[in-house]
Design a protein around this motif. Structure first.
Motif, PDB file in Angstrom:
ATOM      1  N   SER A  16       0.769  -1.156  -0.054  1.00  0.00           N
ATOM      2  CA  SER A  16       0.001  -0.007  -0.035  1.00  0.00           C
ATOM      3  C   SER A  16       0.750   1.168   0.009  1.00  0.00           C
ATOM      4  O   SER A  16       2.275   1.167   0.261  1.00  0.00           O
ATOM      5  CB  SER A  16      -1.088   0.215   1.124  1.00  0.00           C
ATOM      6  N   GLY A  17       0.279   2.409  -0.081  1.00  0.00           N
ATOM      7  CA  GLY A  17       0.830   3.706  -0.399  1.00  0.00           C
ATOM      8  C   GLY A  17       1.378   4.148  -1.544  1.00  0.00           C
ATOM      9  O   GLY A  17       1.155   3.427  -2.620  1.00  0.00           O
ATOM     10  N   PHE A  18       1.549   5.625  -1.662  1.00  0.00           N
ATOM     11  CA  PHE A  18       1.707   6.209  -3.221  1.00  0.00           C
ATOM     12  C   PHE A  18       3.249   6.410  -3.037  1.00  0.00           C
ATOM     13  O   PHE A  18       3.779   6.720  -2.135  1.00  0.00           O
ATOM     14  CB  PHE A  18       0.968   7.347  -2.978  1.00  0.00           C
ATOM     15  N   ALA A  19       3.880   6.233  -4.089  1.00  0.00           N
ATOM     16  CA  ALA A  19       5.160   6.930  -4.458  1.00  0.00           C
ATOM     17  C   ALA A  19       5.250   8.392  -4.534  1.00  0.00           C
ATOM     18  O   ALA A  19       4.269   8.542  -5.181  1.00  0.00           O
ATOM     19  CB  ALA A  19       5.912   6.178  -5.530  1.00  0.00           C
ATOM     20  N   SER A  20       6.173   8.941  -4.348  1.00  0.00           N
ATOM     21  CA  SER A  20       6.162  10.449  -4.649  1.00  0.00           C
ATOM     22  C   SER A  20       7.280  10.762  -5.300  1.00  0.00           C
ATOM     23  O   SER A  20       8.349  11.062  -4.975  1.00  0.00           O
ATOM     24  CB  SER A  20       6.316  11.098  -3.256  1.00  0.00           C
ATOM     25  N   ALA A  21       7.022  11.066  -6.643  1.00  0.00           N
ATOM     26  CA  ALA A  21       7.954  11.399  -7.622  1.00  0.00           C
ATOM     27  C   ALA A  21       9.380  10.907  -7.397  1.00  0.00           C
ATOM     28  O   ALA A  21      10.330  11.227  -7.457  1.00  0.00           O
ATOM     29  CB  ALA A  21       8.180  13.073  -7.318  1.00  0.00           C
ATOM     30  N   GLY A  22       9.197   9.712  -7.222  1.00  0.00           N
ATOM     31  CA  GLY A  22      10.584   8.720  -7.241  1.00  0.00           C
ATOM     32  C   GLY A  22      11.377   8.911  -5.965  1.00  0.00           C
ATOM     33  O   GLY A  22      12.400   8.746  -5.804  1.00  0.00           O
ATOM     34  N   ARG A  23      10.680   9.490  -5.084  1.00  0.00           N
ATOM     35  CA  ARG A  23      11.289   9.664  -3.885  1.00  0.00           C
ATOM     36  C   ARG A  23      10.725   8.763  -2.565  1.00  0.00           C
ATOM     37  O   ARG A  23      10.711   9.341  -1.419  1.00  0.00           O
ATOM     38  CB  ARG A  23      11.337  11.253  -3.403  1.00  0.00           C
ATOM     39  N   GLY A  24      10.276   7.539  -2.679  1.00  0.00           N
ATOM     40  CA  GLY A  24      10.023   6.904  -1.704  1.00  0.00           C
ATOM     41  C   GLY A  24       8.417   6.957  -1.333  1.00  0.00           C
ATOM     42  O   GLY A  24       7.698   7.165  -2.352  1.00  0.00           O
ATOM     43  N   GLN A  25       8.075   6.658  -0.208  1.00  0.00           N
ATOM     44  CA  GLN A  25       6.536   6.721   0.107  1.00  0.00           C
ATOM     45  C   GLN A  25       6.004   8.148   0.021  1.00  0.00           C
ATOM     46  O   GLN A  25       6.701   9.163   0.573  1.00  0.00           O
ATOM     47  CB  GLN A  25       6.429   5.983   1.482  1.00  0.00           C
ATOM     48  N   ARG A  26       4.725   8.508  -0.182  1.00  0.00           N
ATOM     49  CA  ARG A  26       3.973   9.547  -0.612  1.00  0.00           C
ATOM     50  C   ARG A  26       3.967  10.314   0.995  1.00  0.00           C
ATOM     51  O   ARG A  26       3.550   9.608   1.896  1.00  0.00           O
ATOM     52  CB  ARG A  26       2.647   9.422  -1.327  1.00  0.00           C
ATOM     53  N   GLN A  27       4.547  11.519   0.805  1.00  0.00           N
ATOM     54  CA  GLN A  27       4.292  12.462   2.060  1.00  0.00           C
ATOM     55  C   GLN A  27       2.920  12.761   2.328  1.00  0.00           C
ATOM     56  O   GLN A  27       1.919  12.885   1.520  1.00  0.00           O
ATOM     57  CB  GLN A  27       5.282  13.527   1.918  1.00  0.00           C
ATOM     58  N   ASP A  28       2.569  13.189   3.294  1.00  0.00           N
ATOM     59  CA  ASP A  28       1.500  14.150   3.899  1.00  0.00           C
ATOM     60  C   ASP A  28       1.429  14.983   3.067  1.00  0.00           C
ATOM     61  O   ASP A  28       2.221  16.067   3.132  1.00  0.00           O
ATOM     62  CB  ASP A  28       1.430  14.348   5.292  1.00  0.00           C
ATOM     63  N   PRO A  29       0.016  15.154   2.399  1.00  0.00           N
ATOM     64  CA  PRO A  29      -0.115  16.456   1.281  1.00  0.00           C
ATOM     65  C   PRO A  29       0.161  17.644   2.094  1.00  0.00           C
ATOM     66  O   PRO A  29       0.620  18.875   1.606  1.00  0.00           O
ATOM     67  CB  PRO A  29      -1.377  16.338   0.785  1.00  0.00           C
ATOM     68  N   THR A  30      -0.067  17.912   3.438  1.00  0.00           N
ATOM     69  CA  THR A  30      -0.138  19.148   4.094  1.00  0.00           C
ATOM     70  C   THR A  30       1.150  19.489   4.347  1.00  0.00           C
ATOM     71  O   THR A  30       1.659  20.458   4.609  1.00  0.00           O
ATOM     72  CB  THR A  30      -0.858  18.895   5.514  1.00  0.00           C
ATOM     73  N   GLN A  31       2.172  18.368   4.434  1.00  0.00           N
ATOM     74  CA  GLN A  31       3.656  18.750   4.463  1.00  0.00           C
ATOM     75  C   GLN A  31       4.298  18.992   3.196  1.00  0.00           C
ATOM     76  O   GLN A  31       5.049  19.817   3.031  1.00  0.00           O
ATOM     77  CB  GLN A  31       4.508  17.665   5.246  1.00  0.00           C
ATOM     78  N   ARG A 332       6.371  18.440  -9.835  1.00  0.00           N
ATOM     79  CA  ARG A 332       6.110  17.348  -8.852  1.00  0.00           C
ATOM     80  C   ARG A 332       5.455  17.825  -7.567  1.00  0.00           C
ATOM     81  O   ARG A 332       4.561  17.188  -7.148  1.00  0.00           O
ATOM     82  CB  ARG A 332       7.703  16.927  -8.565  1.00  0.00           C
ATOM     83  N   SER A 333       5.639  19.137  -7.151  1.00  0.00           N
ATOM     84  CA  SER A 333       4.965  19.523  -5.951  1.00  0.00           C
ATOM     85  C   SER A 333       3.574  19.870  -6.327  1.00  0.00           C
ATOM     86  O   SER A 333       2.568  19.791  -5.653  1.00  0.00           O
ATOM     87  CB  SER A 333       5.657  21.061  -5.652  1.00  0.00           C
ATOM     88  N   GLY A 334       3.305  20.534  -7.717  1.00  0.00           N
ATOM     89  CA  GLY A 334       1.936  20.589  -7.877  1.00  0.00           C
ATOM     90  C   GLY A 334       1.042  19.357  -8.059  1.00  0.00           C
ATOM     91  O   GLY A 334      -0.057  19.080  -7.542  1.00  0.00           O
ATOM     92  N   THR A 335       1.688  18.356  -8.801  1.00  0.00           N
ATOM     93  CA  THR A 335       0.942  17.107  -8.751  1.00  0.00           C
ATOM     94  C   THR A 335       0.869  16.463  -7.276  1.00  0.00           C
ATOM     95  O   THR A 335      -0.185  15.534  -7.159  1.00  0.00           O
ATOM     96  CB  THR A 335       1.802  16.201  -9.714  1.00  0.00           C
ATOM     97  N   GLU A 336       1.888  16.580  -6.540  1.00  0.00           N
ATOM     98  CA  GLU A 336       1.704  16.147  -5.011  1.00  0.00           C
ATOM     99  C   GLU A 336       0.515  16.760  -4.392  1.00  0.00           C
ATOM    100  O   GLU A 336      -0.433  16.078  -3.744  1.00  0.00           O
ATOM    101  CB  GLU A 336       2.825  16.324  -4.236  1.00  0.00           C
ATOM    102  N   GLU A 337       0.251  18.155  -4.771  1.00  0.00           N
ATOM    103  CA  GLU A 337      -0.960  18.918  -4.092  1.00  0.00           C
ATOM    104  C   GLU A 337      -2.143  18.250  -4.724  1.00  0.00           C
ATOM    105  O   GLU A 337      -3.124  17.932  -4.212  1.00  0.00           O
ATOM    106  CB  GLU A 337      -0.673  20.254  -4.189  1.00  0.00           C
ATOM    107  N   LEU A 338      -2.145  17.706  -5.858  1.00  0.00           N
ATOM    108  CA  LEU A 338      -3.186  17.415  -6.551  1.00  0.00           C
ATOM    109  C   LEU A 338      -3.955  16.106  -5.985  1.00  0.00           C
ATOM    110  O   LEU A 338      -4.856  15.881  -5.947  1.00  0.00           O
ATOM    111  CB  LEU A 338      -3.086  17.196  -7.918  1.00  0.00           C
ATOM    112  N   LEU A 339      -2.679  15.236  -5.811  1.00  0.00           N
ATOM    113  CA  LEU A 339      -3.076  14.000  -5.247  1.00  0.00           C
ATOM    114  C   LEU A 339      -3.568  14.110  -4.087  1.00  0.00           C
ATOM    115  O   LEU A 339      -4.567  13.193  -3.339  1.00  0.00           O
ATOM    116  CB  LEU A 339      -1.588  13.084  -5.222  1.00  0.00           C
ATOM    117  N   GLY A 340      -3.244  14.950  -3.179  1.00  0.00           N
ATOM    118  CA  GLY A 340      -4.127  15.309  -1.927  1.00  0.00           C
ATOM    119  C   GLY A 340      -5.537  15.687  -1.862  1.00  0.00           C
ATOM    120  O   GLY A 340      -6.236  14.993  -1.347  1.00  0.00           O
TER     121      GLY A 340
END
Length: 459
Positions: A16-31, A332-340
């Motif tokens: 489970s979990g999302f990958a984040s732009a090739g940097r491991g597990q996905r971070q909390d969107p708020t961070q 990458r930051s923009g798509t991370e926010e979108l995933l949240g």
């Protein structure tokens, strides 16, 4: 692990979990949202940036961000011809059909292909040369009377052949609606009212036509279009919708085909998406680096809505760090926010499926390609052909069918499947496509090719 076992594993949560732009597990969107710009206070993060009047709260950064929001406008059809991009040749053909051939127009295609934007751009150009344009969005109960009364209410009475400005008994502020009789208008009565128009032409855009459930509307529209053309009345109708719009209209009256110009809008090409991003960036006064444009094109799969939304988020990230140059980190930051955002909208289930294996990600990519090529709906065989490049075995087709049934189940809710001799599959929402596209891009970038090659399932 086999394809089906990977699916079961994703359901059981073993991976489970999302990958984040090739940097491991996905971070909390708020961070992750704060990456690339100074941290903000919690109350600042939860505040609106602009007044309801769309005026700024005083700082230059907010002004530039508001300009970007208006320029990319992902959730709204393009309202201005100055911001219309990607379908210039189609717009030219439509104008010719209206102006020279005096056709009525049907614009149809899949969701998010730019049908309404094209209709509004055409209306914008028409107004420049004196056309009066009316826009009506269909409801389930729309009738010929309700649609045309709305259009008549916008056309000033001064365009009536019998209007005399010297006659003080007639209020010059009236509209053509004053000429309409009480009660439901039939196509023939309506044509008599419209025949009184002079010194202008009237364009009526009827959007969301496929939403209508009134069986008489298609018949009445077909009849009024035929009468308008036969009597050379200066009124043309533009019908916008999806599905079997053309077949339904022609089925009511075969001779209507000669007065119709039909445009089927498919997904945009990669170059059209690039043109859309370039124009929006120019209006937003930002510049996207080539690798950012490439990244957005690669996850848009021909959807202008997706390109504009991701483009806006990337531009926002660059502006928040004080730069007019949109870098790949902003993407990458923009798509991370979108995933949240997409998680909270209920599309996070896609991550569970994709995280099970690269094979699952490849399956989703095949579906996205099929949707792009068909503009909306696709079949299981379409997906298999993309995956295998050769006729698929019955076993392989069954595995893909099981996966699609799973994704269409209430637990996932990412696809709908319309039963029939050849079942038709469809993503439930463009936002689901966006979430899937972002996650697939990240998953496939990290995995060796051997782990994503679904051809092995054909053995």
């Amino acid at each position: 692990m086999s394809f089906v076992k990977n699916v079961i594993a994703s359901l059981s949560g073993r991976r489970s979990g999302f990958a984040s732009a090739g940097r491991g597990q996905r971070q909390d969107p708020t961070q992750s949202r704060g990456r690339g710009r100074p941290p903000a206070d919690a109350d600042e993060e939860m505040a609106f940036r602009f007044l309801a009047s769309d005026s700024m709260l005083g700082d230059v950064g907010s002004e530039r961000l508001l300009r970007a929001i208006k320029s990319f406008a992902p959730s709204q059809p393009t309202q201005s011809i100055a911001q219309f991009a990607g379908r210039a040749s189609t717009l030219t053909q439509v104008i010719t059909a209206i102006e020279e051939h005096r056709n009525h127009l049907v614009l149809f295609g899949g969701r998010g292909t730019g049908k309404t934007s094209l209709a509004l751009a055409m209306s914008s150009v028409a107004r420049r040369v004196g056309y009066h344009c009316s826009y009506v969005s269909c409801t389930r109960e729309s009738t010929i009377d309700s649609i045309f009364r709305s259009a008549l209410s916008e056309l000033p009475i001064r365009y009536d052949q019998q209007f005399d400005p010297r006659n003080e008994a007639v209020d010059p502020n009236l509209s053509f609606e004053a000429l309409a009789p009480q009660g439901e208008m039939t196509p023939q009565i309506l044509a008599d009212v419209l025949a009184r128009i002079r010194s202008t032409r009237l364009l009526i855009v009827i959007d969301e036509f496929d939403r209508n459930e009134n069986p008489t509307l298609t018949r009445d529209l077909t009849e009024i279009m035929k009468v308008l053309s036969d009597r050379a009345i200066p009124v043309q109708i533009v019908i916008v919708g999806v599905g079997d719009v053309v077949d339904n209209l022609v089925g009511e009256h075969s001779s209507i085909a000669r007065v119709l110009y039909v445009v089927r809008l498919t997904s945009m090409s990669d170059q059209q998406i690039r043109d859309t991003l370039v124009l929006a960036s120019r209006h937003a006064d930002v510049e996207m680096r080539p690798d950012v444009t490439d990244a957005i094109v690669s996850i848009s799969y021909g959807r202008p809505y997706i390109a504009r939304l991701v483009g806006l988020k990337a531009a926002k990230m660059s502006l928040l760090r004080g730069s007019a140059f949109v870098e790949i980190e902003d993407f990458r930051s923009g798509t991370e926010e979108l995933l949240g955002y997409l998680d909270s909208a209920g599309f996070g289930q896609a991550g569970r499926f994709i995280s099970a294996s690269g094979a699952n990600a490849s399956l989703f990519v095949a579906m996205l390609k099929c949707r792009r090529d068909s503009s909306d709906r696709f079949t299981i065989n379409d997906v298999c052909e993309v995956l295998t490049k050769v006729p698929a075995s019955a076993d392989f087709v069954q595995k893909v069918e099981q996966a699609i049934d799973l994704l269409a189940s209430p637990e996932f809710g990412l696809l709908t499947v319309t039963p029939g001799p050849v079942p038709l599959c469809q993503f439930v929402d463009p936002r689901a496509e966006l979430c899937i596209s972002i996650l697939c891009g990240r998953a496939l970038d990290r995995l060796p090719r051997a782990q994503t090659n679904l051809q092995a399932l054909h053995v």
